[in-house]
Scaffold this active site. Structure first.
Site, PDB file in Angstrom:
ATOM      1  N   ASP A 419       4.087  -1.718  -3.855  1.00  0.00           N
ATOM      2  CA  ASP A 419       3.408  -0.530  -3.350  1.00  0.00           C
ATOM      3  C   ASP A 419       1.905  -0.717  -3.599  1.00  0.00           C
ATOM      4  OD1 ASP A 419       2.317   2.007  -2.997  1.00  0.00           O
ATOM      5  OD2 ASP A 419       4.076   3.039  -3.823  1.00  0.00           O
ATOM      6  N   HIS A 420       1.160  -0.857  -2.527  1.00  0.00           N
ATOM      7  CA  HIS A 420      -0.262  -1.209  -2.665  1.00  0.00           C
ATOM      8  C   HIS A 420      -1.088  -0.051  -3.236  1.00  0.00           C
ATOM      9  CE1 HIS A 420      -3.445  -3.921  -2.347  1.00  0.00           C
ATOM     10  NE2 HIS A 420      -3.480  -4.165  -1.062  1.00  0.00           N
ATOM     11  N   ARG A 421      -0.516   1.141  -3.324  1.00  0.00           N
ATOM     12  CA  ARG A 421      -1.245   2.244  -3.982  1.00  0.00           C
ATOM     13  C   ARG A 421      -1.320   1.994  -5.477  1.00  0.00           C
ATOM     14  NH1 ARG A 421       2.473   7.106  -2.175  1.00  0.00           N
ATOM     15  NH2 ARG A 421       3.950   5.535  -2.874  1.00  0.00           N
TER      16      ARG A 421
END
Ligand code: CAO
Length: 447
Positions: A419-421
């Site tokens: 999850d790039h967040r």
């Protein structure tokens, strides 16, 4: 108009089943095939529909009752077919506007059936969560199959039924689907960008195509597991910005070691597969990179770091995908992990997994190595923040600087979606490098 008894029809092998939900109340106007009750056996749950349209006079059952074929469910003031249709439509119109007529396209070119979205108008200010499902129009509600009581329940909660995936027969939406939807919505981090994204996506609809125009077709209902996992996979795909990092690990020595351990393992009744070593290695990497052993808080403002290491594994069953969880991996050796894997996958295939055996995961591994393929992009099992995909190992020529020659080495492909967040690209690459290092050196792995 006459009063009719609506009885439990022939429900196959089920001799006596529990009512887990009563979907109608006296005074409800119902149409043919609307669900009356949901029943559940130890194998499955199903809705029992009404064969007649009309107004519910009395409900003769309650949640917890056991029923069988011939049992009285409701008494119904029956109205004739034409009246019934208009009653249904009238009931629907009472709560929603008339839907725009969605024409099936004549050619197989996908076209949106509704106008393009206007996300900015629908975005809610940060910190003020939108009412559940309020960011889309309600035109499609008439097309969502749900009983009047479920529609009423959804209205009371402000849920737009067109956002809810039904798990009942013919994708009928059950009360439990609405409850699950609300639970999921409340658990989502609410940021402006997410609301905008969801808003834009929810306005895109799939064109309705009559495939039988092009050749013979057969319609096969999805299993309950497929419907539920499909809804979760879709939510995870839409919610978490995925990046997939690919890597390769040299597992030549590890595979030799695994084979050398196999006889001992078998004496203990355990099949020692590569997956047990992968789980062990992943916990080592999770300890080195704690952001991977974490979840975003519901408001999206902080990261919840976990000090326990529970690893789920995707398990292919005849009914669909399930993800049992091996608990407290940090305090288990590979043989104990392998024993857990055997136990949990056997239970999964026999549909005997308990709910708690699928909960509490921190990280998931999806191994397709026993089947084939080179690489794939697994979908994160949210609210976890990363998942490791493992493909089939193969012998490959690897250049050895010392001997200045190519050596045959067993190479295992790894695909890490994150999850790039939460995770930066650099950490994604560091994590797979760490996995590669652990898997290439048995001594480190077993320390
Ligand atoms: N490369 C080559 N061979 C592999 C391998 C790999 N990476 N991983 C396993 N194998 C081999 C095993 O050695 C075994 O061979 P033998 O029978 O000769 O010993 C064979 O493949 C089958 O392995 P297995 O299935 O018994 O054991 P496993 O630990 O690899 O897998 C499980 C267990 C539950 C993960 C697996 O059965 C399964 O369900 N996989 C599918 C997961 C899935 O569907 N993922 C997709 C999710 S996204 O839609």
């Amino acid at each position: 108009m006459s009063v009719k008894d609506i009885l439990v029809p022939d429900i196959g092998d089920f001799e006596s089943v529990d009512i887990i939900d009563v979907l109608v109340s006296p005074g409800d106007t119902i149409g043919i095939d609307d669900s009356l009750v949901t029943v559940e056996s130890d194998k499955a749950s199903m809705d029992i529909p009404t064969p007649e349209a009309g107004v519910v006079k009395e409900v003769k059952v309650k949640v917890g009752d056991k029923i069988a074929e011939g049992h009285l469910i409701i008494t119904l003031e029956v109205i004739d077919r034409i009246e019934s249709k208009s009653a249904d439509v009238a009931a629907a119109k009472a709560v929603i506007p008339e839907p725009a007529k969605a024409e099936a396209p004549l050619v197989a070119v996908p076209e949106p059936t509704r106008p393009a979205p206007e996300p900015p108008k629908q975005v809610k200010p940060i910190g003020k969560p939108a009412p559940v499902g309020a960011h889309v129009d309600t035109n499609r509600e008439v097309n969502s199959h749900a009983s009047p009581s479920v529609r009423k329940f959804a209205r009371e909660l402000g849920v737009d039924l067109k956002l809810v995936v039904g798990s009942g027969p013919k994708n009928r939406i059950l009360q439990s689907d609405v409850q699950a939807f609300v639970k999921d919505e409340l658990a989502k981090p609410r940021t402006e960008s997410m609301t905008a994204g969801a808003s834009a996506l929810s306005t895109l609809t799939m064109p309705i195509i009559d495939f039988s125009k092009f050749g013979e077709i057969k319609t096969q209902p999805l299993s309950r597991i497929k419907k539920l996992s499909g809804a979760n996979l879709h939510r995870n795909w839409v919610t978490a910005p995925h990046v997939t990092q690919f890597d390769e690990a040299d597992i030549t020595d590890l595979e030799d070691f695994r084979k050398s351990m196999q006889a001992d393992a078998e004496k203990r009744g355990v099949k020692l597969t590569m997956l047990a070593f992968l789980i062990k290695a992943s916990v080592n990497a999770l300890k080195a990179y704690p952001n991977f052993n974490a979840s975003l808080s519901p408001d999206g403002d902080s990261l919840i770091l976990k000090s326990y290491y529970n690893v789920g594994f995707a398990c292919d069953t005849p009914d669909g995908l399930v993800v049992p969880v091996v608990k407290n991996v940090q305090s288990k050796d590979v043989l104990e992990i392998a024993a857990d894997l055997m136990d949990l996958s056997a239970k999964a295939r026999e549909r005997k997994l308990k709910v708690e055996e699928m909960q509490g995961g921190c990280f998931t591994i999806s191994s397709l190595g026993g089947i084939g393929g080179t690489m794939f992009t697994p979908i994160i099992n949210c609210p976890e923040v990363a998942i490791l995909g493992v493909s089939r190992s193969s012998m490959q020529p690897v250049y050895d600087k010392e001997t200045k020659s190519f050596e045959p080495r067993l190479i295992l492909p790894l695909s890490l979606s994150y999850d790039h967040r939460v995770i930066d690209g650099a950490d994604g690459a560091r994590f797979t490098s760490h996995m590669r290092m652990m898997l290439s050196d048995v001594r480190r792995l077993l320390l």
